[in-house]
Design a protein around this motif. Sequence first.
Motif, short mmCIF file in Angstrom:
data_model
loop_
_atom_site.label_atom_id
_atom_site.label_comp_id
_atom_site.label_asym_id
_atom_site.label_seq_id
_atom_site.Cartn_x
_atom_site.Cartn_y
_atom_site.Cartn_z
N ARG A 148 1.28 4.97 -2.18
CA ARG A 148 0.78 3.83 -2.95
C ARG A 148 1.44 3.74 -4.33
O ARG A 148 0.87 3.13 -5.23
CB ARG A 148 -0.74 3.96 -3.13
N ARG A 149 2.61 4.31 -4.48
CA ARG A 149 3.23 4.35 -5.81
C ARG A 149 3.51 2.97 -6.40
O ARG A 149 3.24 2.74 -7.59
CB ARG A 149 4.52 5.18 -5.75
N VAL A 352 0.07 -7.01 -10.53
CA VAL A 352 -0.73 -6.59 -9.38
C VAL A 352 -0.21 -7.21 -8.09
O VAL A 352 -0.02 -6.51 -7.07
CB VAL A 352 -2.21 -6.95 -9.60
N PHE A 353 0.06 -8.51 -8.11
CA PHE A 353 0.48 -9.20 -6.89
C PHE A 353 1.85 -8.72 -6.42
O PHE A 353 2.03 -8.37 -5.24
CB PHE A 353 0.50 -10.72 -7.12
N ASN A 359 4.82 -2.95 -2.21
CA ASN A 359 4.24 -1.89 -1.37
C ASN A 359 4.33 -2.24 0.13
O ASN A 359 4.33 -1.35 0.98
CB ASN A 359 2.79 -1.65 -1.75
N LEU A 360 4.43 -3.54 0.46
CA LEU A 360 4.56 -3.96 1.85
C LEU A 360 5.95 -3.69 2.40
O LEU A 360 6.16 -3.74 3.63
CB LEU A 360 4.24 -5.46 1.97
N ARG A 361 6.93 -3.46 1.52
CA ARG A 361 8.32 -3.16 1.91
C ARG A 361 8.92 -4.29 2.74
O ARG A 361 9.69 -4.07 3.67
CB ARG A 361 8.39 -1.86 2.72
N LEU A 362 8.58 -5.54 2.38
CA LEU A 362 9.15 -6.67 3.10
C LEU A 362 10.63 -6.81 2.80
O LEU A 362 11.42 -7.17 3.68
CB LEU A 362 8.41 -7.97 2.72
N VAL A 366 14.93 -3.05 -4.92
CA VAL A 366 15.97 -3.44 -5.88
C VAL A 366 16.31 -4.92 -5.73
O VAL A 366 16.62 -5.59 -6.72
CB VAL A 366 17.22 -2.56 -5.68
N GLN A 367 16.21 -5.48 -4.52
CA GLN A 367 16.43 -6.91 -4.33
C GLN A 367 15.32 -7.72 -4.98
O GLN A 367 15.58 -8.76 -5.61
CB GLN A 367 16.52 -7.23 -2.83
N GLN A 368 14.09 -7.27 -4.82
CA GLN A 368 12.97 -7.96 -5.46
C GLN A 368 13.10 -7.93 -6.97
O GLN A 368 12.86 -8.94 -7.65
CB GLN A 368 11.65 -7.30 -5.02
#
Length: 517
Positions: A148-149, A352-353, A359-362, A366-368
């Motif tokens: 949950r990091r 938060v969002f 955390n979903l790793r979609l 680094v791209q996000q």
Amino acid sequence: MNSLVKPQRVKVAVATPTAPDGGYAWFVLLSCFLVFGLTFGVIKAFGVFYVEIHQYFETTATGTSWITSIAVATIHIVAPVASALSARYSHRSVVILGGLICSIGVIIGSFAHNLIGLYFTVGFLNGFGYALTWTPTVTMLGLYFEKRRPVANALASAGECILTFLLTPLIQLLIDSFSWRGALLIVGGLQLNLCVCGMLLRPLKGTRHKSHASDVKAEEEGMNLESLTKDDSEQSKHCLEEVGQRLPEGSDQRKVKKGYSLEELDEKPTTIDSKRRAKRTELRTKILQYVDYTLITNARFMVYSMFGVFAALGFFAPALFLVPYARSKGIEEYQAAALMSISAVFDLFGRVFFGWVANLRLVKTVQQLTATVILLGTVLLLCPLASSFPELAAFSAAYGLVFGATVAIHITVLAEVVGVQRLGSALGFFMLIRSSGGLLGPPIAGFFIDKMSDYGTGFLMAGVALIISALFLLLLHQMNRREQRSTQKTHDMQLDNMGQTFSAEAKELDVTLTMEK
């Protein structure tokens, strides 16, 4: 005659601590939440003090901006020191010390008679204390959370938003009631709560495995060690005798006789060199326990650090100049302060969002981060188009949202670049390298503001710096892809070699069975 067996020292192996991702980890998260708020939250709310100090000392925008700039730069420069002290002593004691230092610095700063005094107290001492509190707490949070990091980092950094939201109108009210000196004195007392945050930090202990041996086994091991030493001694003497026989008769070096001892052998130059190498290795190991200086040879880490330098140029200037910019457009005091509160609310939502999204790793983190940094730079470039309060409120909302999305994951990316075990040293070095951007960002923006007599130019400078920083993130992404391809190629080659070996063995087995038939 039986001799007494001396007690043997038993080595204790400590397993690597595992992140619990729950339980007491939530108290560490609470501590980090408050640390974010009482450090960077106060820095962002300092824009309210900026206007009052600027008018009180009748100085330039550049001169006033150095207060925040020195504090931010000191946080970054002292971060490696904070990491080393935490490794040497404990995270808890370092954070408590930092809380005392920054509180004392701000309280003394409330009595300053010139800008130099504010530079040293509210700037240097306050920033020094911030570094001793923020760096160990964030490191401890990374150790307590793994799965949950991203969410944990986002929730912790949300403390900066909430405290900014609360402190901005509160500081304006305190200034109206007690002047900027009284308000600064109260803020210094409030920062004593950082000591409480330090008390919440509990070391993450690993499982200790003790190897207990019986006295008989210890005695047998001692006998084996003694016989091994004797064998080595006899072999050494034999080799020395042969060397002595081969040397010329009149040579000074032919002093090796049958009774040559191992103590005399230790005095040989080769043994002395090996001792020196062993001492250097031991010293290097001790240093690496506190400061992992080998990170500067990590190309991916250095590229990410360059991103941090240019990002820091644009991170801190907007929060400092938003309230003065609104005041220059004719917005009244409390409405101008409300802009920071609006920004803080959307900043909280963004952290938060987008931390949850990470955390979903979609997509790769680094791209996000690259996408959010480009958006943040674009929003800042559009800021000078806003002049009325509704327009500035819309800008503040957009700026807060994208800023929160950026800050929520940049530490997570750092952990992915170097690994969580090196996060403490990496965070310290990253902050140190980024310090140049934090130091020069507000003064450079202030220089353009003084030259152009327009606070909007400060936002333009920040936006350009952030767009440039995104280029380093694109480079980092390409390096990650190249490394993944190289790793995959090596893995495929190993599988091919294993397959070829298996095929060869199968053929040999078939030939053997055929011959037997």
